[in-house]
Design a protein around this motif. Structure first.
Motif, PDB file in Angstrom:
ATOM      1  N   VAL A 111       0.830  -1.210   0.000  1.00  0.00           N
ATOM      2  CA  VAL A 111       0.000   0.000   0.000  1.00  0.00           C
ATOM      3  C   VAL A 111       0.864   1.260   0.000  1.00  0.00           C
ATOM      4  O   VAL A 111       0.542   2.241  -0.664  1.00  0.00           O
ATOM      5  CB  VAL A 111      -1.005  -0.025   1.182  1.00  0.00           C
ATOM      6  N   VAL A 131       0.612   4.204  -3.187  1.00  0.00           N
ATOM      7  CA  VAL A 131       0.317   5.649  -3.099  1.00  0.00           C
ATOM      8  C   VAL A 131       0.958   6.448  -4.247  1.00  0.00           C
ATOM      9  O   VAL A 131       0.243   7.171  -4.949  1.00  0.00           O
ATOM     10  CB  VAL A 131       0.691   6.216  -1.711  1.00  0.00           C
ATOM     11  N   LEU A 152      -6.611   5.687   0.950  1.00  0.00           N
ATOM     12  CA  LEU A 152      -5.301   5.077   1.216  1.00  0.00           C
ATOM     13  C   LEU A 152      -4.645   5.691   2.444  1.00  0.00           C
ATOM     14  O   LEU A 152      -3.956   5.000   3.207  1.00  0.00           O
ATOM     15  CB  LEU A 152      -4.376   5.220   0.000  1.00  0.00           C
ATOM     16  N   GLU A 179      -6.185   4.005   5.131  1.00  0.00           N
ATOM     17  CA  GLU A 179      -5.767   2.609   5.134  1.00  0.00           C
ATOM     18  C   GLU A 179      -4.419   2.427   5.831  1.00  0.00           C
ATOM     19  O   GLU A 179      -4.214   1.468   6.572  1.00  0.00           O
ATOM     20  CB  GLU A 179      -5.659   2.147   3.678  1.00  0.00           C
TER      21      GLU A 179
END
Ligand code: HMH
Length: 240
Positions: free
Chosen positions: A70, A74, A104, A107
């Motif tokens: 993740v 980005v 995100l 997240e």
């Protein structure tokens, strides 16, 4: 009589043409690559979450590796935002992608909380081969030479795999352990489903207007995404 039959034939043909045109490019791809799509969205790893047989060490491995993924995701989405801003004929594209970036941000905070809950030390995670390769692929897609249409199609596929996989863990008949439900909710909730449909609509709209070579490139890129997703799940199970 002959005339009306000819007219009728013409009408039938027009109707068929309209019907085939109405099948979106992504639907066509999903029909053509159904086996691979199912391999990514009904993987033994997520199926084991759904039936409750999941190995918790595999879940923890997935958690730590996905945090790394993740973080690399980005800059890819940021590059996509830039492409949308430069190339899109529809302002709402930028807003949908910006919404993705906001999600995100949330997240990454969630991964930190979840990791601490499971005693996973994020600072000492070593990215595994499948993860490194997937992250390198994401980075290659940030190049300005990669067309917006190709990148948005890839983005849709990346998000859709998680949406379909984790929504399945919450659907009727699932036996997902209570402590894993929040994870499944993150990607399996209806809002995330709607967001994925928005991405799919943007990608389809762009693909409709694209020349054949871009459509082929986008298709090949989506196929690679699906293959990387399968490898990522395999890695989470400890197979690679
Ligand atoms: C490997 N694919 C992978 N991780 C994610 N978090 C997503 C897709 C969706 O965001």
């Amino acid at each position: 009589m002959a005339i009306s039959l000819a007219n009728n034939k013409e009408q039938v043909e027009k109707k068929m043409e309209r019907a085939t045109k109405e099948i979106s490019m992504i639907k066509k791809w999903l029909n053509q690559h159904q086996k691979l799509y199912t391999a990514a969205t009904r993987h033994p790893f997520t199926l084991s979450i759904r039936d409750g047989s999941v190995d918790l060490s595999a879940f923890k491995r997935w958690l730590g590796q996905d945090y790394i993924f993740v973080r690399a995701f980005v800059p890819f989405v940021a590059s996509l935002l830039l492409k949308a801003w430069k190339e899109s004929d529809d302002d709402s594209d930028v807003e949908v992608i910006l919404g993705g970036i906001a999600a995100l941000n949330d997240e990454i905070s969630w991964f930190k909380r979840e990791a601490s809950k499971w005693s996973v030390s994020l600072s000492s995670i070593v990215p595994q081969k499948a993860n490194l390769e997937y992250c390198r692929f994401l980075e290659s897609l940030t190049s300005p030479e990669v067309e917006y249409t190709v990148a948005i199609a890839a983005f849709w596929a990346i998000e859709a795999v998680y949406q379909e996989s984790y929504a399945h863990c919450l659907s009727d008949g699932s036996k997902t352990p209570e402590e894993l439900k929040e994870t499944c909710q993150r990607w399996g909730n209806d809002g995330f489903g709607q967001y994925c449909r928005s991405l799919q609509n943007i990608a389809n709209r762009r693909l409709e207007k694209s020349p054949e070579d871009i459509v082929s490139k986008a298709e090949a890129t989506v196929i690679r995404v699906l293959e990387y997703e399968v490898e990522f799940w395999n890695m989470s199970r400890g197979e690679t």
